[in-house]
Design an enzyme around this catalytic site. Structure first.
Site, short mmCIF file in Angstrom:
data_model
loop_
_atom_site.label_atom_id
_atom_site.label_comp_id
_atom_site.label_asym_id
_atom_site.label_seq_id
_atom_site.Cartn_x
_atom_site.Cartn_y
_atom_site.Cartn_z
NE ARG A 152 13.14 -16.75 29.70
CZ ARG A 152 12.81 -18.16 29.38
NH1 ARG A 152 12.00 -18.51 28.90
NH2 ARG A 152 14.10 -18.74 29.24
CB THR A 153 17.08 -11.54 28.24
OG1 THR A 153 16.94 -12.32 29.32
CG2 THR A 153 17.55 -10.23 28.37
CE LYS A 205 38.10 -14.56 14.46
NZ LYS A 205 37.91 -13.44 13.73
NE ARG A 233 21.37 -13.08 29.84
CZ ARG A 233 20.48 -13.57 30.07
NH1 ARG A 233 20.42 -15.08 29.74
NH2 ARG A 233 19.21 -13.08 30.24
CG HIS A 255 18.67 -10.52 34.40
ND1 HIS A 255 18.41 -9.60 33.38
CD2 HIS A 255 18.13 -11.79 33.98
CE1 HIS A 255 17.95 -10.32 32.30
NE2 HIS A 255 17.70 -11.62 32.87
N1 CP Z 1 14.57 -14.58 32.44
C1 CP Z 1 15.78 -15.01 31.64
O1 CP Z 1 16.81 -14.01 31.74
O2 CP Z 1 15.75 -15.85 30.50
P1 CP Z 1 16.65 -15.95 29.39
O3 CP Z 1 17.98 -16.55 30.25
O4 CP Z 1 15.85 -16.96 28.45
O5 CP Z 1 17.07 -14.53 28.57
#
Ligand code: CP
Length: 304
Positions: A51-52, A80, A101, A129
């Protein structure tokens, strides 16, 4: 230059502006179709995501921009031994904005200290998040029309669930919010969140292990996955993973206008039979996330 590392980086007025912008994008998508022409978003994902990452990419494309990046650390030079700082210094030369991320808490903060372009925290370990919270806030706004006077049940892995930590931070700034924290003993909300957010700001909350007992009082039920990737011991995960499974019968005593949320991915904690319930909002959250990420990119790039 602004970054988004923590949802508290934005005032409530700024969050209201983002929500208004997202609503305008929903109403008038064509108005925004060229706003980021010639701009590039870099998506640096050192941890898996559906999603993100894809909603950030869809957001940038719908703004007329372009996207570069990687979807796993091992396909980058991090494999590396390149540091986060060096990666960011390099990518700052190629892109206008970065969504990253990383499994390590604080990595986006380190990135922001060396970056010459805005950094967006797309999830750092079990910490925060904030862009999921943007999706959550737009969902609550569209479903409930307000952020105040709500009883919010947070259920599942409250220890490692970074979306829960960010959402508590965000909602604690509104009046009349009460939290019901529903989790196994071992997956309770970390003390640093309880002490620094709930107790410090005199936010009413209760802790329970009993979802059914809590159900009738909830305006929002925010289910979460037990975060397998954060466990040190697979046996503990197996023992705890099915602590809560929401099925249609468990909603018998729920409010008629309950809003059922989940950041997704789900594993087993919401039965697919619940998807047909009009109170299920978790796939709406997914779409709302794209609109809020569009609004966020416009804000951080200072595009009018
Ligand atoms: N909600 C969420 O962060 O989903 P993903 O891990 O798929 O990005």
């Amino acid at each position: 230059m602004r970054h988004l590392l923590d949802i508290l980086d934005f005032s409530t007025e700024e969050l209201d502006e983002l929500i208004a912008k997202a609503c305008d994008i929903i109403e008038n998508p064509d108005k925004y179709a060229e706003k980021c022409r010639r701009k590039k978003l870099a998506t640096l994902f050192f941890e898996p995501s559906t999603r993100t990452r894809l909603s950030f990419e869809a957001a940038m494309y719908e703004l007329g921009g372009n996207v570069i990046g990687f979807s796993e650390g091992r396909s980058s030079s991090a494999s590396k031994g390149e540091s986060v700082s060096d990666t960011i210094k390099v990518v700052s030369n190629y892109a206008d904005i970065i969504a990253m991320r990383h499994p390590k808490e604080g990595a986006p903060m380190v990135a922001s200290m060396v970056s010459s372009i805005p950094i967006i925290n797309a999830g750092d370990g079990g910490h925060n998040h904030p862009t999921q919270t943007l999706a959550d806030l737009l969902t609550i706004y569209r479903e409930k029309g307000r952020f105040s006077d709500l009883t919010v049940g947070l259920c599942g892995d409250l220890k490692f669930g970074r979306t829960v930590h960010s959402l508590i931070n965000a909602l604690s700034r509104y009046s009349g919010i009460k939290f019901v924290l529903i989790s196994p003993e071992e997956l309770r909300l970390p003390d640093y969140v309880t002490n620094n957010v709930l107790i410090k700001n005199s936010i009413p909350y209760e802790e329970t292990t009993d979802l059914l007992e809590a159900m009738p009082k909830l305006d929002i039920l925010y289910m979460t996955r037990v975060q397998r990737e954060r466990f040190f011991n697979e046996q503990d995960y197996i023992r705890l993973k099915d602590s809560y499974i929401l099925t249609p019968d468990k909603l018998d005593n729920a409010k008629a206008d309950l809003c059922i949320m989940h950041p997704l991915p789900r594993v087993n904690e919401i039965s697919v039979a619940v998807d047909n319930d009009p109170r299920a909002c978790y796939f709406k959250q997914v779409l709302n996330g794209k609109y809020m990420r569009m609004a966020l990119i416009l804000k951080l790039l200072e595009v009018e």
